[in-house]
Scaffold this motif. Structure first.
Motif, mmCIF file in Angstrom:
data_model
loop_
_atom_site.group_PDB
_atom_site.id
_atom_site.type_symbol
_atom_site.label_atom_id
_atom_site.label_comp_id
_atom_site.label_asym_id
_atom_site.label_seq_id
_atom_site.Cartn_x
_atom_site.Cartn_y
_atom_site.Cartn_z
ATOM 1 N N ALA A 1 -66.523 75.168 60.168
ATOM 2 C CA ALA A 1 -66.466 76.586 60.527
ATOM 3 C C ALA A 1 -66.286 77.445 59.275
ATOM 4 N N THR A 2 -66.629 78.717 59.409
ATOM 5 C CA THR A 2 -66.446 79.686 58.328
ATOM 6 C C THR A 2 -65.534 80.803 58.808
ATOM 7 N N LEU A 3 -64.545 81.119 58.004
ATOM 8 C CA LEU A 3 -63.603 82.201 58.299
ATOM 9 C C LEU A 3 -63.846 83.329 57.303
ATOM 10 N N ILE A 4 -64.115 84.538 57.812
ATOM 11 C CA ILE A 4 -64.401 85.694 56.966
ATOM 12 C C ILE A 4 -63.272 86.704 57.134
ATOM 13 N N ASP A 5 -62.480 86.888 56.092
ATOM 14 C CA ASP A 5 -61.381 87.860 56.122
ATOM 15 C C ASP A 5 -61.919 89.190 55.590
ATOM 16 N N MET A 6 -62.122 90.157 56.491
ATOM 17 C CA MET A 6 -62.691 91.450 56.125
ATOM 18 C C MET A 6 -61.624 92.533 55.957
ATOM 19 N N GLY A 7 -60.361 92.173 56.130
ATOM 20 C CA GLY A 7 -59.286 93.118 55.870
ATOM 21 C C GLY A 7 -59.022 93.217 54.373
ATOM 22 N N SER A 8 -58.152 94.154 54.005
ATOM 23 C CA SER A 8 -57.800 94.345 52.591
ATOM 24 C C SER A 8 -56.570 93.510 52.259
ATOM 25 N N SER A 9 -56.747 92.225 52.221
ATOM 26 C CA SER A 9 -55.636 91.301 51.994
ATOM 27 C C SER A 9 -55.279 91.213 50.517
ATOM 28 N N ASN A 10 -54.102 90.654 50.262
ATOM 29 C CA ASN A 10 -53.678 90.427 48.885
ATOM 30 C C ASN A 10 -54.453 89.246 48.316
ATOM 31 N N PRO A 11 -55.112 89.414 47.163
ATOM 32 C CA PRO A 11 -55.917 88.308 46.621
ATOM 33 C C PRO A 11 -55.109 87.061 46.308
ATOM 34 N N GLY A 12 -53.819 87.213 46.009
ATOM 35 C CA GLY A 12 -52.978 86.042 45.789
ATOM 36 C C GLY A 12 -52.882 85.192 47.032
ATOM 37 N N ASP A 13 -52.736 85.833 48.200
ATOM 38 C CA ASP A 13 -52.705 85.096 49.462
ATOM 39 C C ASP A 13 -54.051 84.454 49.750
ATOM 40 N N THR A 14 -55.118 85.169 49.440
ATOM 41 C CA THR A 14 -56.462 84.634 49.680
ATOM 42 C C THR A 14 -56.687 83.374 48.864
ATOM 43 N N ARG A 15 -56.284 83.394 47.604
ATOM 44 C CA ARG A 15 -56.440 82.220 46.741
ATOM 45 C C ARG A 15 -55.581 81.057 47.221
ATOM 46 N N ARG A 16 -54.440 81.372 47.814
ATOM 47 C CA ARG A 16 -53.565 80.310 48.336
ATOM 48 C C ARG A 16 -54.156 79.687 49.593
ATOM 49 N N LEU A 17 -54.754 80.523 50.455
ATOM 50 C CA LEU A 17 -55.262 80.034 51.734
ATOM 51 C C LEU A 17 -56.549 79.231 51.586
ATOM 52 N N ALA A 18 -57.369 79.567 50.586
ATOM 53 C CA ALA A 18 -58.681 78.926 50.463
ATOM 54 C C ALA A 18 -58.594 77.404 50.409
ATOM 55 N N PRO A 19 -57.754 76.801 49.552
ATOM 56 C CA PRO A 19 -57.699 75.329 49.529
ATOM 57 C C PRO A 19 -57.080 74.731 50.788
ATOM 58 N N LEU A 20 -56.144 75.453 51.411
ATOM 59 C CA LEU A 20 -55.560 74.951 52.663
ATOM 60 C C LEU A 20 -56.632 74.853 53.746
ATOM 61 N N LEU A 21 -57.468 75.876 53.820
ATOM 62 C CA LEU A 21 -58.544 75.861 54.810
ATOM 63 C C LEU A 21 -59.601 74.822 54.442
ATOM 64 N N ARG A 22 -59.854 74.675 53.136
ATOM 65 C CA ARG A 22 -60.851 73.693 52.695
ATOM 66 C C ARG A 22 -60.450 72.289 53.129
ATOM 67 N N GLU A 23 -59.150 72.004 53.066
ATOM 68 C CA GLU A 23 -58.667 70.687 53.497
ATOM 69 C C GLU A 23 -58.932 70.462 54.979
ATOM 70 N N ALA A 24 -58.955 71.548 55.744
ATOM 71 C CA ALA A 24 -59.243 71.453 57.179
ATOM 72 C C ALA A 24 -60.736 71.529 57.467
ATOM 73 N N GLY A 25 -61.553 71.575 56.404
ATOM 74 C CA GLY A 25 -62.998 71.629 56.587
ATOM 75 C C GLY A 25 -63.523 73.015 56.906
ATOM 76 N N ILE A 26 -62.732 74.050 56.604
ATOM 77 C CA ILE A 26 -63.099 75.430 56.935
ATOM 78 C C ILE A 26 -63.362 76.212 55.648
ATOM 79 N N THR A 27 -64.457 76.929 55.610
ATOM 80 C CA THR A 27 -64.815 77.744 54.449
ATOM 81 C C THR A 27 -64.226 79.142 54.610
ATOM 82 N N LEU A 28 -63.585 79.635 53.551
ATOM 83 C CA LEU A 28 -63.031 80.993 53.564
ATOM 84 C C LEU A 28 -63.875 81.897 52.671
ATOM 85 N N ILE A 29 -64.248 83.044 53.213
ATOM 86 C CA ILE A 29 -64.920 84.102 52.461
ATOM 87 C C ILE A 29 -64.083 85.364 52.611
ATOM 88 N N ASP A 30 -63.753 86.019 51.507
ATOM 89 C CA ASP A 30 -63.083 87.312 51.611
ATOM 90 C C ASP A 30 -64.142 88.393 51.496
#
Length: 302
Positions: free
Chosen positions: A98-127
């Motif tokens: 699956a692909t998760l697209i975060d279109m809100g104005s999130s903190n990039p530090g949180d985005t960088r933290r979440l990306a590998p966690l989601l990758r481990e679950a087989g999910i692609t993150l796009i900000d």
């Protein structure tokens, strides 16, 4: 086969974005918001009941191939992705691939933290944060910044293009959220400068309509002078369509990037501090153009 897509967050921006997306061919959408009343407006959409359906809980999105989140801040986004007291998050619910697209104005530090966690679950993150406020969300002409692998972006570009006129690849995951925060600082600085100049002009009994024309025909022109002064500040409607609280949040995010960038930006810090003071002084529902009202109040109190 129809793509199964989930959309989380039906606020001032999310709702019109979803309305444009719901007209796409070969896309079946499940819309979710913690406030079910926000779904009411969608009931008049031509796609309602056919390819657009309500999700009664976040868990209903478990089978979605793509999920878009359009939420107010990183704290809410993190809870939706990682889970909270309300139950498991999207990281545990979505299928591998699956692909998760975060279109809100999130903190990039949180985005960088979440990306590998989601990758481990087989999910692609796009900000993929947006710029353009409610009017452009409504007519599908937002500017969309997108961070992630180029191939991942190309897979979802047709979806993003339903909501925006420009989809700009910004680089790695987290880069779009960083650029959005910095972009909003530049906009806020322009709005602040224009508001201060207008306030001085007002104190000198200058014609504010004429002064606006001068700014927009001269070197002081910026997006705030072009789209906020004559439209919302001079007539004192203060209804630009972007909350002052969200602007203050984006400025705090931009301010925090100084350390990551290894650059001291005192003007950014001053701008963020002023917006924070305005946030504390004005109603929670204040529009970002009401920074002018805050400056007026400060003048009157001096």
């Amino acid at each position: 086969m129809m793509l199964k897509l989930g959309f989380v967050g039906l606020g001032m921006m999310g709702l019109p974005m979803l309305e444009n997306l719901a007209g796409a061919d070969a896309v079946s959408i499940l819309a979710y918001d913690r406030d079910p009343q926000r779904l009411d407006r969608l009931k008049t959409h031509p796609a309602w009941g056919r390819t657009l359906h309500p999700a009664l809980a976040l868990a209903d999105l478990a089978g979605c191939e793509v999920v878009i989140t359009m939420l107010p801040n990183s704290a809410v986004t993190n809870a939706v992705i990682e889970g909270s007291g309300y139950g498991p998050g999207l990281a545990a619910l979505l299928p591998r691939g699956a692909t998760l697209i975060d279109m809100g104005s999130s903190n990039p530090g949180d985005t960088r933290r979440l990306a590998p966690l989601l990758r481990e679950a087989g999910i692609t993150l796009i900000d993929a944060p947006v710029s353009g406020a409610v009017a452009k969300a409504a007519n599908g002409t937002l500017a969309i910044m997108a961070g992630g692998a180029a191939a991942d972006l190309e897979r979802v570009r047709p979806i993003l293009s339903r909501m925006g006129a420009a989809v700009i690849h910004t680089g790695a995951v987290g880069s779009a959220h960083a650029m959005k925060a910095l972009n909003n600082y530049v906009y806020a600085a322009g709005l602040l400068a224009a508001s201060e100049a207008m306030l001085i002009a007002q104190g000198m009994d200058l014609d504010l309509n004429v002064f606006t024309q001068v700014l927009n025909a001269s070197s002081g022109r910026n997006v705030a002078t072009e789209t906020k002064l004559a439209q919302f500040i001079v007539p004192r409607t203060f209804s630009g369509g972007f909350a002052l609280s969200l602007m203050a949040k984006d400025l705090r995010t931009a301010d925090s990037l100084q350390q990551l960038g290894g650059v001291a930006a005192p003007q950014l810090s001053l701008c963020a501090e002023l917006w924070q003071r305005a946030l504390q002084a004005l109603p929670a529902t204040a529009d970002n153009t009401e920074i002018y009202r805050y400056l007026e109040a400060q003048r009157d109190a001096a």
